[in-house]
Every structure is written in C-alpha cells, then in structure tokens.
Scaffold this active site. Sequence first.
Site, PDB file in Angstrom:
ATOM      1  CG  ASP A 246      -3.427  -3.059  -2.188  1.00 37.05           C
ATOM      2  OD1 ASP A 246      -4.284  -3.229  -3.064  1.00 37.05           O
ATOM      3  OD2 ASP A 246      -3.615  -3.297  -0.973  1.00 37.05           O
TER       4      ASP A 246
ATOM      5  CB  SER B  46      -0.879  -0.003   1.254  1.00 34.49           C
ATOM      6  OG  SER B  46      -0.039   0.113   2.393  1.00 34.49           O
TER       7      SER B  46
ATOM      8  CG  HIS C 249      -9.258  -5.091  -3.620  1.00 34.08           C
ATOM      9  ND1 HIS C 249      -8.234  -4.287  -3.193  1.00 34.08           N
ATOM     10  CD2 HIS C 249      -9.118  -5.207  -4.959  1.00 34.08           C
ATOM     11  CE1 HIS C 249      -7.495  -3.942  -4.231  1.00 34.08           C
ATOM     12  NE2 HIS C 249      -8.008  -4.487  -5.325  1.00 34.08           N
TER      13      HIS C 249
HETATM   14  P1  13P Z   1      -8.313  -7.888   3.665  1.00 31.63           P
HETATM   15  O1  13P Z   1      -8.491  -6.746   4.637  1.00 31.63           O
HETATM   16  O2  13P Z   1      -9.557  -8.710   3.582  1.00 31.63           O
HETATM   17  O3  13P Z   1      -7.114  -8.715   3.959  1.00 31.63           O
HETATM   18  O4  13P Z   1      -8.113  -7.241   2.207  1.00 31.63           O
HETATM   19  C1  13P Z   1      -6.888  -6.684   1.845  1.00 31.63           C
HETATM   20  C2  13P Z   1      -6.970  -5.999   0.527  1.00 31.63           C
HETATM   21  O5  13P Z   1      -7.941  -6.045  -0.192  1.00 31.63           O
HETATM   22  C3  13P Z   1      -5.777  -5.256   0.112  1.00 31.63           C
HETATM   23  O6  13P Z   1      -6.004  -4.541  -1.058  1.00 31.63           O
HETATM   24  O1  G3H Z   2      -6.533  -2.593   1.421  1.00 31.46           O
HETATM   25  C1  G3H Z   2      -5.719  -2.081   2.189  1.00 31.46           C
HETATM   26  C2  G3H Z   2      -4.603  -2.840   2.773  1.00 31.46           C
HETATM   27  O2  G3H Z   2      -5.035  -3.715   3.766  1.00 31.46           O
HETATM   28  C3  G3H Z   2      -3.470  -1.919   3.198  1.00 31.46           C
HETATM   29  O3  G3H Z   2      -3.533  -1.454   4.478  1.00 31.46           O
HETATM   30  O4  G3H Z   2      -2.586   0.912   4.422  1.00 31.46           O
HETATM   31  O5  G3H Z   2      -2.658  -0.391   6.528  1.00 31.46           O
HETATM   32  O6  G3H Z   2      -1.056  -0.997   4.706  1.00 31.46           O
HETATM   33  P1  G3H Z   2      -2.397  -0.431   5.055  1.00 31.46           P
HETATM   34 ZN    ZN Z   3      -7.969  -3.674  -1.219  1.00 29.87          ZN
END
Ligand code: 13P
Ligand code: G3H
Ligand code: ZN
Length: 305
Positions: free
Chosen positions: A78, A46, A207
């Site tokens: 992501d 992310s 997702h």
């Molecule tokens: P979860 O929170 O279900 O693990 O999904 C993560 C996700 O979609 C990251 O893009």
């Molecule tokens: O979809 C989101 C992911 O779970 C990323 O989360 O910004 O805490 O790394 P994060």
């Molecule tokens: Zn996601």
Amino acid sequence: MKEYLLKDALKNGYAVGAFNFANLEVLKSIIASAELTKSPVIAQMSESAISFIGEEYLKQIIIAARKQCKVPISFHLDHGKSLDSVKKAIEVGCDSVMFDGSMLPFEDNIAITKSVVDYAHERGVYVEAELGSLAGIEDDVNVDESKSFYTDPIQAKEFVEKTGVDSLAIAIGTKHGAYKFGGEAKLRFDILEEIEKLLPNTPLVLHGASGVDEKAVDKLLELGVNIKGAKGVADNLLAEASKKHICKINGDTDLRIALLIGILHNIEENNKNIDYRKYLTEGMAEITKLCANKMNLYGSSNKAN
Ligand code: 13P
Ligand code: G3H
Ligand code: ZN
C-alpha cells in the site's frame, strides 16, 4: 501471471475489501472474516508496516497465511513511494504493489509508474497507481486539504494508456484517517462515471474509505479515547461505489478503531487480567465482525471460487 482478483470484481460488479495490517493478529482477523463470508480478500501493508513487522518475519507470515487461508487472498503493498520499496515488497511475496506518485508532477508520475510496471510485470506482479490526491495522512505524507484535488478523467485515460497499470486509485472526495468530512459526507460519483466511460476495462480503487461508525466513536469515548468529530464514508456511498467500477476498497482506520474497542472493553470488564491473549482475542473478534460486514456491503461475499 496469477489471476488478478480485481478482474472478477470488475466483471461482476463488486469490490474486494483491502485491509491494512501491521501484525499477525490483525492479519488473522482479516482472514477469518474472508473465510466467514466466503469472500476474496486483499491484505495490504504500508511501507511503515513492513518495517514494523520486519521483512524476514513478513515473508514467512505471508507463506503461512497463503497455506492456511481457505479463500483467495492477495498480498499488496500500500502506498509504495519508490521503485526500491516496490522491489522490497515483491521480495517479501506481494502479488501486487501500489506505486503512489500522486504527489509528483503528472509527467514524472507517468515515467516512474511506467518503470514500476515494467519491473513488476516481468515478475508476474500487478500494479496499482494513483492520480489525484486525497487530503489527510497517507503513510508519512500529510496532504494539505487545500492541495487535494479530484482525479481528472481525461488525464486518467492518458495515464493508464501510457503506463499500462492494472488498476487506478482515484480521488473522488475520500480522505485518509478518522476525520474525513466536516459537514455532509459526499462522493463525486459524476467524476467516477466519467472515468468509467473512458476506462471501461480498468478496475478503480477507493482509498480513505473507512466508515468511522458514529457508535464506535461514542464507544471509544466511553472507554477513554477521544476522537470526537471523526467522520467517515457512509455505508450507502460505499455500496453504490462498489456496484460501479470501484473494485478495491481500502480500509485501515476502521480496523484500528475496532481493535482498540475490543481491547479496551475487555480490560474494562476484566480489570484483573494481565494476559494479552485475552484482550487481543476480543480485539481480533471486533476486526473480524467489522470486515465481514464490509464484505457483505461491498458485494464480495460468496464470490470466493
Ligand atoms: P482509511 O484511513 O480511511 O482507513 O484509508 C486507508 C487507506 O486508504 C489505506 O491505503
Ligand atoms: O493509507 C495509509 C495507511 O492507513 C497506512 O498507514 O503508514 O500508519 O501504516 P501507516
Ligand atoms: Zn490509501
């Protein structure tokens, strides 16, 4: 352009697991699971994970991981929220990026996604976009449940045609985070099937697909962490989705839970230990076991060739 992992997944009816990491230990655990199951894998970060690791460190980690990894691995941004963030991800070495304009009005989402596609394709990088919203927490964006909506299949077709994206994340009932369902877990396979019919050549992405295993929630409670009431997507739903056009399944929450269980269990068993390598090793093993099971479930095992 390097071969797109999702192309083979679409052709052969399986999904590639896309797992989030924000440190070296989690990335190594993900790679170990892919090697164990001979599976292709996507390691994704992310925006906040990129800043947590630091761009320069991440660049070198990606180079080293590509050299070490014995199966096809792809690095992916992501939930990129701007063209700037996409540029940064390409600079650190991502093979593909997600531009998430799902909160924008439809026409704005098309316009910015198109500019991301133009920029990324010129550099040999694939693009995932999102249409429809998932309730829950997405990288600093909290989508209110009342504002979440399923993907409209007709809009999905128009969106893909106008933007030229390589894959599309759709909303069919999943949610980010540990608390996905109040009652029975359900996915809208009817919407998925309509989208598939209209977009037969587009790999689709799910997702918010963590399973949040009931036993893991109980185990965490025993170890002192209370996420009672957490509920994820059942395995049978994920297996069914991966046989359809869902070609990439994202997971982050499950890995966080697995790491925590391994660490806390190790500390409980060895309460005189202060060497972090020992408890991290057990946490890493939990992630590897979890991801390997998911690869079997998604049908990507033995597809690394
Ligand atoms: P979860 O929170 O279900 O693990 O999904 C993560 C996700 O979609 C990251 O893009
Ligand atoms: O979809 C989101 C992911 O779970 C990323 O989360 O910004 O805490 O790394 P994060
Ligand atoms: Zn996601």
